[in-house]
Design an enzyme around this catalytic site. Structure first.
Site, PDB file in Angstrom:
ATOM      1  N   LYS A  80       3.312 -15.536 -19.818  1.00 38.30           N
ATOM      2  CA  LYS A  80       2.651 -16.679 -19.164  1.00 38.30           C
ATOM      3  C   LYS A  80       1.667 -17.411 -20.064  1.00 38.30           C
ATOM      4  O   LYS A  80       1.492 -18.616 -19.923  1.00 38.30           O
ATOM      5  CB  LYS A  80       1.979 -16.234 -17.872  1.00 38.30           C
ATOM      6  CG  LYS A  80       0.793 -15.321 -18.060  1.00 38.30           C
ATOM      7  CD  LYS A  80       0.310 -14.780 -16.719  1.00 38.30           C
ATOM      8  CE  LYS A  80      -0.912 -13.923 -16.908  1.00 38.30           C
ATOM      9  NZ  LYS A  80      -1.137 -13.012 -15.780  1.00 38.30           N
TER      10      LYS A  80
ATOM     11  N   ARG B 256      -7.380  -8.573  -5.727  1.00 40.34           N
ATOM     12  CA  ARG B 256      -6.588  -9.776  -5.921  1.00 40.34           C
ATOM     13  C   ARG B 256      -5.380  -9.585  -5.010  1.00 40.34           C
ATOM     14  O   ARG B 256      -5.565  -9.254  -3.842  1.00 40.34           O
ATOM     15  CB  ARG B 256      -6.241  -9.991  -7.406  1.00 40.34           C
ATOM     16  CG  ARG B 256      -5.958 -11.493  -7.696  1.00 40.34           C
ATOM     17  CD  ARG B 256      -5.637 -11.761  -9.152  1.00 40.34           C
ATOM     18  NE  ARG B 256      -4.303 -11.292  -9.511  1.00 40.34           N
ATOM     19  CZ  ARG B 256      -3.754 -11.475 -10.716  1.00 40.34           C
ATOM     20  NH1 ARG B 256      -4.420 -12.108 -11.659  1.00 40.34           N
ATOM     21  NH2 ARG B 256      -2.540 -11.025 -10.972  1.00 40.34           N
TER      22      ARG B 256
HETATM   23  C1  LIG Z   1      -1.181 -11.842 -16.203  1.00 38.42           C
HETATM   24  C2  LIG Z   1      -0.633 -10.678 -15.525  1.00 38.42           C
HETATM   25  C3  LIG Z   1      -0.276  -9.548 -16.263  1.00 38.42           C
HETATM   26  C4  LIG Z   1      -0.521  -9.438 -17.757  1.00 38.42           C
HETATM   27  O1  LIG Z   1      -1.874  -9.239 -17.988  1.00 38.42           O
HETATM   28  P1  LIG Z   1      -2.452  -8.999 -19.460  1.00 38.42           P
HETATM   29  O2  LIG Z   1      -3.869  -8.666 -19.254  1.00 38.42           O
HETATM   30  O3  LIG Z   1      -2.241 -10.283 -20.183  1.00 38.42           O
HETATM   31  O4  LIG Z   1      -1.673  -7.904 -20.059  1.00 38.42           O
HETATM   32  C5  LIG Z   1       0.286  -8.482 -15.585  1.00 38.42           C
HETATM   33  N1  LIG Z   1       0.486  -8.528 -14.263  1.00 38.42           N
HETATM   34  C6  LIG Z   1       0.168  -9.584 -13.518  1.00 38.42           C
HETATM   35  C7  LIG Z   1       0.433  -9.562 -12.046  1.00 38.42           C
HETATM   36  C8  LIG Z   1      -0.407 -10.700 -14.116  1.00 38.42           C
HETATM   37  O5  LIG Z   1      -0.738 -11.750 -13.367  1.00 38.42           O
END
Ligand SMILES: *Cc1c(COP(=O)(O)O)cnc(C)c1O
Length: 365
Positions: A36, A131
Site C-alpha cells: 500500500k 481499530r
Molecule cells: C498497513 C497494514 C499492514 C502493514 O503494516 P506495516 O506496519 O507496514 O507492516 C498490515 N495489516 C494491515 C491490516 C494494514 O492496514
C-alpha cells in the site's frame, strides 16, 4: 536529474524482504507483502514476490487493480474492510479480503455469485488496539453466518495491533488469537487455513523465540521498505534502512537572521512560530513541501536542520555549508513521509536495480 524524486533501490528492498521471509519461515510463518505504501508499484511487487512472499496485500482496491493491469500475478488480499460501494471491484480483483461486517460479506457474496467466482474472507478480530475487528465474543456467531453465504470461502482469521493505539503484540494477545482459531476449528471442523497475526509490529514477538502457536502469516510493509521494526522504530539487524531516499533541490541559499521581524501572527498552516535566536544562519530553501511529503518525517543529513515547511518550500538551516542553488540534498524518510511522497504526483519515482524484478521476468523459467 528531475527533483524532487524518490530513489528506490529494489535490490535492497528484495534483500530486506528475503531476509524477513527467511527468518519467519524458521518460525513457521509466511509473509504477505504489503504494497500500500508503494501505490501498487509493479516493480516493488515483483521484488517482493521474487523474495518469497506468498501473497500481496494492499488496503486499496485501486492499487490491486493497478498491479493486475501491470500483469503482476500473485494471490491478492485486500487488507482493509471493503466499502459496500466497491464490492464488485473487490471480488473481481482480490482473491481474499479482510472483513468485520456481515453486511459487507453478504454483498461480496452476491457480487461473487454474479461474477461466478469464490471470494475468500479473513475475519479480523479486535484484540485491544481498537481499530478494525470483531469483538472476540462475537466471533463464533460471525463465523457461523459467514459459512452460510454462497460463493464465500472463510479462509482465516487475523488481527491488527500496533496501529491506532500502539498496543504491542505479545505472548498473551497472540495466544488469544491462536486459542480463537482452535476453538473455531473445533466447532466448525478445520476451516481456518490462515491465522494472520499482524503487521511489522509483530516482528519482535515472532522472532523472540516465543511460541507462535497457530499464527502462520504476518503482513509486512514498513519493515521491508524501511528496514525498521515499528514498535520502537529500531533498525532490524541485517536489513537496509536506506532502500528509499528522497532528493530535493535547492532554490534559494542565503545568510539570513534566524529571527523574523515585524508583528507575528499565524503561519500559513495556522501555527504560532517560535524560532530560537541563533544569530545569522545559512538558510536554504528546497523545492519540496507539504504537498509532496510529510516534512516532520524527513531526516536530513548531519549538520542540516529542518526549520519549517509550507506547501511548496522546505526551509533548512544548512549549518556550516552553503549549498549552491541547484544543489541536491538527500533525506531519509519515515513511513508518513514515504507514503505522502509515493502518492504525490510532484515527486518522481526513480527505481534502480541490478536485477530485473519486473512481472515479466517472474514468468521466465
Ligand atoms: C498497513 C497494514 C499492514 C502493514 O503494516 P506495516 O506496519 O507496514 O507492516 C498490515 N495489516 C494491515 C491490516 C494494514 O492496514
Amino acid at each position: 536529474m528531475t527533483a524532487p524524486r524518490l530513489e528506490i533501490d529494489l535490490d535492497k528492498i528484495h534483500h530486506n524482504a528475503r531476509t524477513l521471509v527467511g527468518l519467519l519461515a524458521n518460525r513457521g510463518i509466511s509473509v504477505t507483502g504489503v504494497t500500500k505504501a508503494t501505490l501498487g508499484s509493479p516493480e516493488i511487487a515483483g521484488a517482493l514476490l521474487r523474495a518469497g512472499v506468498t501473497t500481496l496485500g494492499d488496503s486499496r482496491i485501486e492499487n490491486i487493480e493497478a498491479m493486475h493491469r501491470a500483469r503482476v500475478r500473485a494471490p491478492m488480499t485486500l487488507i482493509r474492510s471493503p466499502m459496500l460501494s466497491q464490492t464488485k471491484r473487490v471480488v473481481t480483483h482480490a482473491d481474499v479480503s479482510f472483513n468485520t461486517e456481515l453486511d459487507v460479506i453478504s454483498k461480496l457474496s452476491s457480487a461473487a455469485k454474479e461474477a461466478k467466482r469464490t471470494h475468500g474472507i479473513v475475519l479480523m478480530v479486535e484484540l485491544g488496539d481498537l481499530r478494525e475487528g470483531i469483538m472476540p465474543g462475537d466471533l463464533e456467531n460471525t463465523v457461523r453466518e459467514t459459512l452460510r453465504f454462497p460463493n464465500i470461502a472463510l479462509t482465516g482469521i487475523g488481527t491488527n495491533l500496533a496501529c491506532q493505539n500502539g498496543v504491542s503484540p505479545d505472548a498473551k494477545n497472540m495466544a488469544e488469537l491462536s486459542a480463537l482459531a482452535d476453538s473455531i476449528d473445533a466447532t466448525f471442523g478445520p476451516v481456518l487455513k490462515v491465522v494472520s497475526g499482524g503487521n511489522s509490529g509483530n516482528l519482535q514477538w515472532a522472532l523472540s523465540g516465543a511460541d507462535t502457536g497457530r499464527i502462520n502469516d504476518l503482513r509486512l510493509g514498513e519493515s521491508i521498505l524501511l528496514g525498521r521494526e515499528t514498535l520502537h522504530r529500531q533498525p532490524i539487524d541485517g536489513l537496509h534502512t536506506d532502500a528509499i531516499t528522497l532528493i530535493a533541490e535547492v532554490i534559494e541559499s542565503k545568510i539570513k537572521p534566524s529571527q523574523p521581524w515585524g508583528e507575528i501572527a499565524q503561519t500559513a498552516f495556522g501555527e504560532k512560530p517560535s524560532p530560537t535566536d541563533r544569530g545569522d544562519i545559512s538558510q536554504t530553501i528546497l523545492a519540496i513541501g507539504r504537498q509532496d511529503t510529510d516534512p516532520d518525517g524527513l531526516i536530513p543529513p548531519p549538520g542540516i536542520e529542518i526549520l519549517g515547511a509550507s506547501s511548496d518550500h522546505l526551509i533548512v538551516d544548512s549549518g556550516r555549508h552553503s549549498p549552491s542553488v541547484g544543489a541536491e540534498i538527500m533525506f531519509q524518510l519515515n513511513y508518513s513521509a514515504l507514503v505522502r511522497a509515493m502518492s504525490s504526483p510532484f515527486v518522481a519515482k526513480v527505481i534502480e536495480s541490478r536485477t530485473d524484478y519486473s512481472p515479466a521476468s517472474l514468468l521466465r523459467p
